[in-house]
Write a protein that holds these residues in place. Structure first.
Motif, PDB file in Angstrom:
ATOM      1  N   ASP A   1     -33.872 -41.723  14.507  1.00 57.47           N
ATOM      2  CA  ASP A   1     -32.887 -40.734  14.072  1.00 57.47           C
ATOM      3  C   ASP A   1     -33.036 -39.406  14.801  1.00 57.47           C
ATOM      4  O   ASP A   1     -32.060 -38.666  14.943  1.00 57.47           O
ATOM      5  CB  ASP A   1     -32.999 -40.492  12.563  1.00 57.47           C
ATOM      6  CG  ASP A   1     -32.610 -41.717  11.753  1.00 57.47           C
ATOM      7  OD1 ASP A   1     -31.866 -42.573  12.283  1.00 57.47           O
ATOM      8  OD2 ASP A   1     -33.054 -41.817  10.595  1.00 57.47           O
ATOM      9  N   THR A   2     -34.233 -39.134  15.273  1.00 60.54           N
ATOM     10  CA  THR A   2     -34.451 -37.870  15.974  1.00 60.54           C
ATOM     11  C   THR A   2     -33.617 -37.778  17.251  1.00 60.54           C
ATOM     12  O   THR A   2     -33.247 -36.675  17.660  1.00 60.54           O
ATOM     13  CB  THR A   2     -35.934 -37.672  16.327  1.00 60.54           C
ATOM     14  OG1 THR A   2     -36.393 -38.792  17.092  1.00 60.54           O
ATOM     15  CG2 THR A   2     -36.785 -37.491  15.092  1.00 60.54           C
ATOM     16  N   VAL A   3     -33.299 -38.907  17.866  1.00 58.21           N
ATOM     17  CA  VAL A   3     -32.486 -38.885  19.087  1.00 58.21           C
ATOM     18  C   VAL A   3     -31.121 -38.285  18.776  1.00 58.21           C
ATOM     19  O   VAL A   3     -30.653 -37.376  19.483  1.00 58.21           O
ATOM     20  CB  VAL A   3     -32.351 -40.298  19.704  1.00 58.21           C
ATOM     21  CG1 VAL A   3     -31.330 -40.297  20.833  1.00 58.21           C
ATOM     22  CG2 VAL A   3     -33.697 -40.793  20.203  1.00 58.21           C
TER      23      VAL A   3
ATOM     24  N   VAL B   1     -33.470 -32.500  26.721  1.00 60.50           N
ATOM     25  CA  VAL B   1     -34.761 -32.980  27.232  1.00 60.50           C
ATOM     26  C   VAL B   1     -35.537 -33.692  26.134  1.00 60.50           C
ATOM     27  O   VAL B   1     -36.131 -34.758  26.370  1.00 60.50           O
ATOM     28  CB  VAL B   1     -35.572 -31.816  27.843  1.00 60.50           C
ATOM     29  CG1 VAL B   1     -36.973 -32.258  28.207  1.00 60.50           C
ATOM     30  CG2 VAL B   1     -34.853 -31.263  29.070  1.00 60.50           C
ATOM     31  N   LEU B   2     -35.525 -33.130  24.922  1.00 57.07           N
ATOM     32  CA  LEU B   2     -36.219 -33.786  23.807  1.00 57.07           C
ATOM     33  C   LEU B   2     -35.577 -35.126  23.470  1.00 57.07           C
ATOM     34  O   LEU B   2     -36.279 -36.084  23.128  1.00 57.07           O
ATOM     35  CB  LEU B   2     -36.249 -32.871  22.584  1.00 57.07           C
ATOM     36  CG  LEU B   2     -37.122 -31.625  22.717  1.00 57.07           C
ATOM     37  CD1 LEU B   2     -36.975 -30.739  21.487  1.00 57.07           C
ATOM     38  CD2 LEU B   2     -38.580 -32.009  22.942  1.00 57.07           C
ATOM     39  N   ALA B   3     -34.260 -35.213  23.563  1.00 57.54           N
ATOM     40  CA  ALA B   3     -33.574 -36.486  23.306  1.00 57.54           C
ATOM     41  C   ALA B   3     -33.987 -37.523  24.345  1.00 57.54           C
ATOM     42  O   ALA B   3     -34.276 -38.677  24.003  1.00 57.54           O
ATOM     43  CB  ALA B   3     -32.063 -36.290  23.316  1.00 57.54           C
ATOM     44  N   LEU B   4     -34.029 -37.126  25.609  1.00 59.51           N
ATOM     45  CA  LEU B   4     -34.430 -38.056  26.670  1.00 59.51           C
ATOM     46  C   LEU B   4     -35.873 -38.523  26.461  1.00 59.51           C
ATOM     47  O   LEU B   4     -36.174 -39.705  26.601  1.00 59.51           O
ATOM     48  CB  LEU B   4     -34.275 -37.408  28.036  1.00 59.51           C
ATOM     49  CG  LEU B   4     -32.842 -37.158  28.489  1.00 59.51           C
ATOM     50  CD1 LEU B   4     -32.816 -36.299  29.746  1.00 59.51           C
ATOM     51  CD2 LEU B   4     -32.104 -38.469  28.705  1.00 59.51           C
ATOM     52  N   LYS B   5     -36.753 -37.593  26.113  1.00 58.41           N
ATOM     53  CA  LYS B   5     -38.155 -37.968  25.869  1.00 58.41           C
ATOM     54  C   LYS B   5     -38.262 -38.916  24.683  1.00 58.41           C
ATOM     55  O   LYS B   5     -39.012 -39.898  24.749  1.00 58.41           O
ATOM     56  CB  LYS B   5     -38.993 -36.719  25.633  1.00 58.41           C
ATOM     57  CG  LYS B   5     -40.456 -37.057  25.391  1.00 58.41           C
ATOM     58  CD  LYS B   5     -41.353 -35.910  25.595  1.00 58.41           C
ATOM     59  CE  LYS B   5     -42.811 -36.179  25.326  1.00 58.41           C
ATOM     60  NZ  LYS B   5     -43.272 -37.504  25.158  1.00 58.41           N
ATOM     61  N   ALA B   6     -37.514 -38.653  23.623  1.00 60.22           N
ATOM     62  CA  ALA B   6     -37.560 -39.539  22.454  1.00 60.22           C
ATOM     63  C   ALA B   6     -37.057 -40.935  22.805  1.00 60.22           C
ATOM     64  O   ALA B   6     -37.604 -41.934  22.339  1.00 60.22           O
ATOM     65  CB  ALA B   6     -36.732 -38.940  21.315  1.00 60.22           C
ATOM     66  N   ILE B   7     -36.034 -41.019  23.631  1.00 65.01           N
ATOM     67  CA  ILE B   7     -35.515 -42.323  24.067  1.00 65.01           C
ATOM     68  C   ILE B   7     -36.585 -43.055  24.878  1.00 65.01           C
ATOM     69  O   ILE B   7     -36.846 -44.241  24.654  1.00 65.01           O
ATOM     70  CB  ILE B   7     -34.214 -42.166  24.880  1.00 65.01           C
ATOM     71  CG1 ILE B   7     -33.084 -41.660  23.979  1.00 65.01           C
ATOM     72  CG2 ILE B   7     -33.826 -43.481  25.556  1.00 65.01           C
ATOM     73  CD1 ILE B   7     -31.851 -41.187  24.727  1.00 65.01           C
TER      74      ILE B   7
END
Length: 67
Positions: free
Chosen positions: A6-8, A18-24
């Motif tokens: 869910d964080t994505v 950047v945080l979304a890409l790292k979470a993915i």
């Protein structure tokens, strides 16, 4: 769409690219290039399904982010 945390979605909606890409990448083991593709698909889904939840408009989203 893959089973993403869910964080994505929260990162995408809050313009934390950047945080979304790292979470993915962390959740799926994908490369950065693959994560960008997943991000793009999920971004479009969220724009379609939850347009009012975005913190910035489409025209400003991704400004000053270079991949």
């Amino acid at each position: 769409m893959d089973d993403l945390p869910d964080t994505v979605d929260r990162h995408i909606l809050d313009h934390r690219i950047v945080l979304a890409l790292k979470a993915i990448m962390d959740a799926s083991g994908r490369t950065l290039h693959e994560a960008i593709d997943v991000f793009s698909l999920r971004y479009e889904e969220l724009r379609r399904d939850r347009p009012d939840d975005f913190q910035v408009g489409r025209e400003d989203y991704g400004r000053n982010v270079y991949t």
